[in-house]
Design an enzyme around this catalytic site. Structure first.
Site, PDB file in Angstrom:
ATOM      1  N   CYS A 150      48.985  40.558  30.466  1.00 57.91           N
ATOM      2  CA  CYS A 150      49.068  39.285  31.183  1.00 57.91           C
ATOM      3  C   CYS A 150      50.097  38.322  30.615  1.00 57.91           C
ATOM      4  O   CYS A 150      50.410  37.308  31.242  1.00 57.91           O
ATOM      5  CB  CYS A 150      47.701  38.602  31.184  1.00 57.91           C
ATOM      6  SG  CYS A 150      46.593  39.438  32.299  1.00 57.91           S
TER       7      CYS A 150
HETATM    8  N1  CO8 Z   1      29.079  41.529  43.300  1.00 56.40           N
HETATM    9  C1  CO8 Z   1      27.825  41.149  42.990  1.00 56.40           C
HETATM   10  N2  CO8 Z   1      27.358  41.069  41.727  1.00 56.40           N
HETATM   11  C2  CO8 Z   1      28.200  41.399  40.731  1.00 56.40           C
HETATM   12  C3  CO8 Z   1      29.524  41.823  40.974  1.00 56.40           C
HETATM   13  C4  CO8 Z   1      29.962  41.893  42.315  1.00 56.40           C
HETATM   14  N3  CO8 Z   1      31.192  42.273  42.651  1.00 56.40           N
HETATM   15  N4  CO8 Z   1      30.112  42.084  39.788  1.00 56.40           N
HETATM   16  C5  CO8 Z   1      29.216  41.849  38.824  1.00 56.40           C
HETATM   17  N5  CO8 Z   1      28.042  41.454  39.391  1.00 56.40           N
HETATM   18  C6  CO8 Z   1      26.787  41.139  38.703  1.00 56.40           C
HETATM   19  C7  CO8 Z   1      26.690  41.789  37.351  1.00 56.40           C
HETATM   20  O1  CO8 Z   1      26.249  43.110  37.421  1.00 56.40           O
HETATM   21  C8  CO8 Z   1      25.711  40.889  36.653  1.00 56.40           C
HETATM   22  O2  CO8 Z   1      24.415  41.214  37.057  1.00 56.40           O
HETATM   23  P1  CO8 Z   1      23.190  41.072  36.017  1.00 56.40           P
HETATM   24  O3  CO8 Z   1      23.155  39.623  35.636  1.00 56.40           O
HETATM   25  O4  CO8 Z   1      22.041  41.535  36.814  1.00 56.40           O
HETATM   26  O5  CO8 Z   1      23.549  41.953  34.872  1.00 56.40           O
HETATM   27  C9  CO8 Z   1      26.031  39.508  37.218  1.00 56.40           C
HETATM   28  O6  CO8 Z   1      26.719  39.749  38.468  1.00 56.40           O
HETATM   29  C10 CO8 Z   1      26.940  38.720  36.323  1.00 56.40           C
HETATM   30  O7  CO8 Z   1      28.006  39.578  35.883  1.00 56.40           O
HETATM   31  P2  CO8 Z   1      29.072  39.147  34.830  1.00 56.40           P
HETATM   32  O8  CO8 Z   1      28.375  38.581  33.637  1.00 56.40           O
HETATM   33  O9  CO8 Z   1      30.046  40.276  34.618  1.00 56.40           O
HETATM   34  O10 CO8 Z   1      29.764  37.985  35.686  1.00 56.40           O
HETATM   35  P3  CO8 Z   1      30.685  36.836  35.204  1.00 56.40           P
HETATM   36  O11 CO8 Z   1      30.106  35.571  35.634  1.00 56.40           O
HETATM   37  O12 CO8 Z   1      31.101  36.964  33.779  1.00 56.40           O
HETATM   38  O13 CO8 Z   1      31.991  37.082  36.103  1.00 56.40           O
HETATM   39  C11 CO8 Z   1      34.203  37.950  35.840  1.00 56.40           C
HETATM   40  C12 CO8 Z   1      32.726  38.279  35.993  1.00 56.40           C
HETATM   41  C13 CO8 Z   1      34.653  37.280  37.146  1.00 56.40           C
HETATM   42  C14 CO8 Z   1      34.980  39.226  35.633  1.00 56.40           C
HETATM   43  C15 CO8 Z   1      34.415  36.972  34.670  1.00 56.40           C
HETATM   44  O14 CO8 Z   1      33.725  37.404  33.545  1.00 56.40           O
HETATM   45  C16 CO8 Z   1      35.856  36.765  34.307  1.00 56.40           C
HETATM   46  O15 CO8 Z   1      36.722  36.534  35.124  1.00 56.40           O
HETATM   47  N6  CO8 Z   1      36.145  36.767  32.998  1.00 56.40           N
HETATM   48  C17 CO8 Z   1      37.475  36.527  32.513  1.00 56.40           C
HETATM   49  C18 CO8 Z   1      38.141  37.790  32.434  1.00 56.40           C
HETATM   50  C19 CO8 Z   1      39.620  37.678  32.278  1.00 56.40           C
HETATM   51  O16 CO8 Z   1      40.243  36.663  32.317  1.00 56.40           O
HETATM   52  N7  CO8 Z   1      40.183  38.809  32.115  1.00 56.40           N
HETATM   53  C20 CO8 Z   1      41.556  38.947  32.083  1.00 56.40           C
HETATM   54  C21 CO8 Z   1      41.779  40.214  32.780  1.00 56.40           C
HETATM   55  S1  CO8 Z   1      43.352  40.494  33.278  1.00 56.40           S
HETATM   56  C22 CO8 Z   1      44.359  40.817  31.958  1.00 56.40           C
HETATM   57  O17 CO8 Z   1      44.204  40.376  30.902  1.00 56.40           O
HETATM   58  C23 CO8 Z   1      45.494  41.690  32.173  1.00 56.40           C
HETATM   59  C24 CO8 Z   1      45.168  43.043  32.526  1.00 56.40           C
HETATM   60  C25 CO8 Z   1      46.460  43.656  32.952  1.00 56.40           C
HETATM   61  C26 CO8 Z   1      46.425  44.255  34.294  1.00 56.40           C
HETATM   62  C27 CO8 Z   1      47.184  43.430  35.285  1.00 56.40           C
HETATM   63  C28 CO8 Z   1      47.821  44.246  36.370  1.00 56.40           C
HETATM   64  C29 CO8 Z   1      48.662  43.390  37.231  1.00 56.40           C
END
Ligand code: CO8
Length: 381
Positions: free
Chosen positions: A162
């Protein structure tokens, strides 16, 4: 460059943006995923019942928007992603004498940036392509674009996930400060969709495709009206396994499936959120102060675009009650996470209203971990 003032005046004199022609809404994406998951669960009902494999959980458009701020994403190719029998884009192989897809995307953004800066290919001395993934190892995508534009000089690819764009901009600044080049074209073609596991409920919604480009040059040669002096650059990396892609040419020699478990993008999003927010806020605060400013006074924050809740937290920490979407603009609602390109898209789209002397920061944060920032000031011309 880290703590010191730049030894010469360097500006961003133009930026460009190429947006793919297709968009996918959360609802469309979730519908395709849920049809895939329901079919998978029906086909594997016995094994699921016996506890041999886990059922695929269903996705929800409301969750995606609430947890990330993403409403839709642009992609180069839609059909394959939305086909429950395919669940990946369809990008036909091109012949060696055709421009590769990533070069084509980058070229479109590069032409836009050159026009904005009032530069011709003959004015460019170097081309840097920075992206989270490169379509091939060699010849470099940057050299292919250099050839397509007819640029004399040198070109190379680099990858810092990123932070590939901010780190590439910093390399452009360094190259100009060293005297090795006067004008550098930085291109960030993020072809994200092929690395997304669209069968993974937790990450299928995160990424979109896009390309951005910037012209970085010595202030002496700049003729553009909308020029941004780079007051300082700062880079930081700290090793973390919380965002990882193990896709590698070595899979062949390790006798493992190159597309098997963990080979595409995966992350522990919660941990990333918790660990990166304070790091990014502290990094920006330190950098802004180094350049003689105070975080609360900055006119604009062009932040990395991964998650709206992360950006709101960082913006509040830096601007207090003065935080607003106007000062920290959001593009991830329609572009989703575009890897390294997000902060540059925000800079490209949200700066026209600023006045000479106004300052802002372009900052990325993500895998590595990596954080890159440039403090810029609208030039008085
Ligand atoms: N629909 C419904 N429910 C869901 C879904 C979904 N799609 N996904 C997860 N859930 C559920 C989970 O299973 C969980 O359920 P439970 O509580 O029963 O266990 C609940 O929702 C909560 O899940 P999370 O704790 O995972 O949810 P979050 O609130 O943390 O949200 C996110 C998830 C949106 C992923 C969030 O954590 C986030 O955005 N974090 C930041 C991550 C970030 O910035 N990462 C950077 C990644 S990109 C990068 O660095 C570069 C990579 C290079 C590739 C690029 C190519 C161009």
């Amino acid at each position: 460059m880290s703590d010191n003032k730049l030894p010469r005046s360097v500006v961003i004199s133009g930026t460009g943006l190429w947006t793919p022609p297709h968009s996918i809404s959360n609802e469309e994406l979730v519908d395709a995923y849920n049809r895939f998951a329901e079919r998978f669960n029906a086909e594997h009902a016995d094994a699921i019942e016996a506890g041999e494999i886990a059922a695929r959980p269903l996705s929800s458009a409301e969750f995606i928007e609430k947890a990330s701020g993403i409403k839709s994403r642009f992609v180069v190719s839609r059909e394959g992603i939305l086909d429950p029998e395919r669940m990946r884009p369809y990008l036909p192989e091109r012949a060696d004498d055709e421009l590769c897809l990533q070069a084509e995307m980058g070229l479109a953004a590069a032409r836009d940036a050159l026009a904005a800066a009032g530069k011709k290919p003959g004015d460019i001395d170097a081309v840097i392509v920075g992206a989270s993934y490169l379509q091939r190892a060699y010849p470099a995508i940057a050299i292919e674009i250099q050839g397509a534009l007819g640029i004399d000089g040198f070109a190379f690819d680099m990858e810092v996930a990123c932070s590939s764009a901010t780190f590439a901009l910093q390399r452009a600044v360094d190259t100009i400060c060293s005297g090795a080049a006067k004008t550098v074209l930085v291109i960030n073609p993020e072809l994200a969709s092929p690395q997304v596991d669209y069968t993974d409920r937790d990450s299928h919604f995160i990424f979109g495709d896009v390309a951005v480009a910037s012209v970085v040059e010595s202030a002496e040669t700049c003729t553009a009206d909308d020029a941004w002096e780079i007051l300082g650059t700062r880079a930081k990396t700290v090793f973390s396994n919380n965002i990882r892609s193990n896709f590698s040419y070595t899979s062949r020699a390790a006798d493992v499936d190159p597309f098997g478990d963990g080979k595409l993008f995966r992350q522990n999003g919660r941990k990333v959120f918790k660990e990166v927010c304070p790091m990014a806020a502290a990094h920006i605060e330190k950098h802004v102060r180094e350049t003689g400013g105070a975080p609360a006074e900055l006119a604009r924050y062009w932040l990395h675009q991964a998650n709206i809740n992360m950006n709101n937290l960082i913006a509040r920490k830096l601007m207090g009650d003065g935080a607003s979407e106007e000062r920290a603009p959001v593009v991830l609602d329609r572009y989703a996470n575009t890897g390294c390109a997000g902060s540059v898209i925000a800079f490209h789209l949200y700066r026209d209203d600023l006045q000479p002397g106004d300052r802002g920061v372009i900052c990325s944060f993500g895998a590595g971990y990596s954080i890159g920032s440039l403090v810029v000031e609208k030039a008085r011309r």
